[in-house]
Enzyme design. Structure first.
Site, short mmCIF file in Angstrom:
data_model
loop_
_atom_site.label_atom_id
_atom_site.label_comp_id
_atom_site.label_asym_id
_atom_site.label_seq_id
_atom_site.Cartn_x
_atom_site.Cartn_y
_atom_site.Cartn_z
N GLU A 108 0.74 -1.53 -0.38
CA GLU A 108 0.06 0.36 0.08
C GLU A 108 0.58 1.03 -0.24
O GLU A 108 2.30 1.10 0.10
CB GLU A 108 -0.88 -0.04 1.38
CG GLU A 108 -2.07 -1.17 1.35
CD GLU A 108 -3.37 -0.83 1.58
OE1 GLU A 108 -4.00 0.31 1.72
OE2 GLU A 108 -3.78 -2.82 1.92
N LYS A 160 1.47 4.02 -6.12
CA LYS A 160 2.26 3.63 -4.37
C LYS A 160 3.67 2.76 -6.32
O LYS A 160 3.79 2.09 -6.52
CB LYS A 160 1.20 1.41 -6.09
CG LYS A 160 0.05 1.19 -4.86
CD LYS A 160 -0.96 0.16 -5.23
CE LYS A 160 -1.46 0.59 -4.19
NZ LYS A 160 -2.67 -1.42 -3.83
N ARG A 194 -10.48 -9.19 -6.12
CA ARG A 194 -10.20 -8.80 -4.33
C ARG A 194 -11.19 -9.26 -3.45
O ARG A 194 -12.34 -9.00 -3.71
CB ARG A 194 -8.93 -7.91 -4.57
CG ARG A 194 -8.32 -6.60 -5.28
CD ARG A 194 -7.04 -7.51 -5.66
NE ARG A 194 -6.21 -7.41 -3.72
CZ ARG A 194 -6.00 -6.76 -3.62
NH1 ARG A 194 -5.59 -5.41 -4.41
NH2 ARG A 194 -5.20 -6.64 -1.94
#
Length: 271
Positions: free
Chosen positions: A3, A52, A259
């Site tokens: 993250e 990211k 996810r």
């Protein structure tokens, strides 16, 4: 996938170890060999993150002097005392004492400053960065019928937010993850954003994700601390079927866009 706070910590570590030093740059694996050779011996003058994405800036008299790294799902970038490289090292940066080795990134390439800015422009605001504008994210959220759970994971909406921060911030504000973006109240979004700023910047400082308030922590509830390689105390992330720390209902899990999404169906009724 790491993250955003992890990438910001890597940028800080890069500057702590190598900032304003002439460094050796190589590609032991060979896949970044030409670019690495062009940077070898130059001064590492900056490192920054957006979401990211990690950017490492070298003082090289050529337009392409910024290394752009995205770790993806399996990439690793770590620092250790200088030793022979192990495994497939795409990029190595060293000052002769410490080595930073990059393994398995989704992306490792050279950019010009203009290309770097173009890459950043594709992203939504990053709660960790002081220049982030939450109004950009709000404009995109209120125009979309997608769920807020989906939107928070979209790097064009909020850069750096991953599966853990997504699940935890929605729980902390009692928001049903299925809530369409275009029905979310502005006040709710402003509270979510402020909390992301708080949580993610704290993650940069301490190096892990802690989202549980003191009144729900191990000491207050007389339970053992959570042990998990992803971080510290959390409300719902990776706690499927375990009792909610607030209401004791079993934590739910479902798959959303590939996810796992975690939430408490009793606590998170707010739409």
């Amino acid at each position: 996938m790491p993250e955003g706070h992890v990438i910001h910590r890597l940028a800080r570590a890069t500057m702590d170890h190598f900032g304003d030093k002439a460094v050796q740059v190589s590609s032991p694996q060979g896949r970044f060999d030409g670019a690495a050779a062009s940077l070898d011996g130059t001064v590492l003058q900056g490192a920054s993150a957006c979401g990211k994405h990690l950017f490492i800036d070298f003082a090289r008299p050529h337009p392409e002097h910024i290394v752009h790294i995205h770790l993806g799902l399996i990439g690793k970038f770590f620092f250790a005392p200088l030793a022979p490289p192990r495994g497939a090292v795409r990029l190595r940066i060293t000052d002769g004492v410490t080595a930073a080795d990059l393994h398995g990134p989704q992306m490792c390439r050279l950019l010009t400053p203009q290309e770097q800015q173009a890459q950043i422009a594709k992203l939504g605001p990053d709660p960790i960065r002081p220049d982030a504008d939450p109004e950009i994210a709000w404009t995109r959220i209120q125009r979309s019928g997608r769920s807020i759970a989906s939107l928070l994971m979209d790097q064009r909406i909020t850069a750096g937010v991953g599966n853990i921060y997504r699940a935890e911030v929605l729980f902390r504000h009692r928001v049903n993850p299925a809530t369409p973006g275009n029905t979310l109240r502005r006040a709710t979004w402003e509270a979510i954003w402020a909390d992301l700023v708080l949580l993610m910047r704290d993650g940069v400082t301490v190096g892990r994700i802690d989202t549980v308030r003191e009144e729900h922590g191990p000491e207050a509830q007389g339970r053992p601390p959570r042990v998990d390689r992803h971080g510290g105390e959390v409300y719902v992330y990776r706690r499927a079927a375990q009792p909610c720390l607030v209401c004791a209902s079993p934590v739910k899990v479902a798959t959303l866009e590939g996810r796992n999404l975690y939430w408490c169906s009793r606590c998170q009724r707010r739409r």
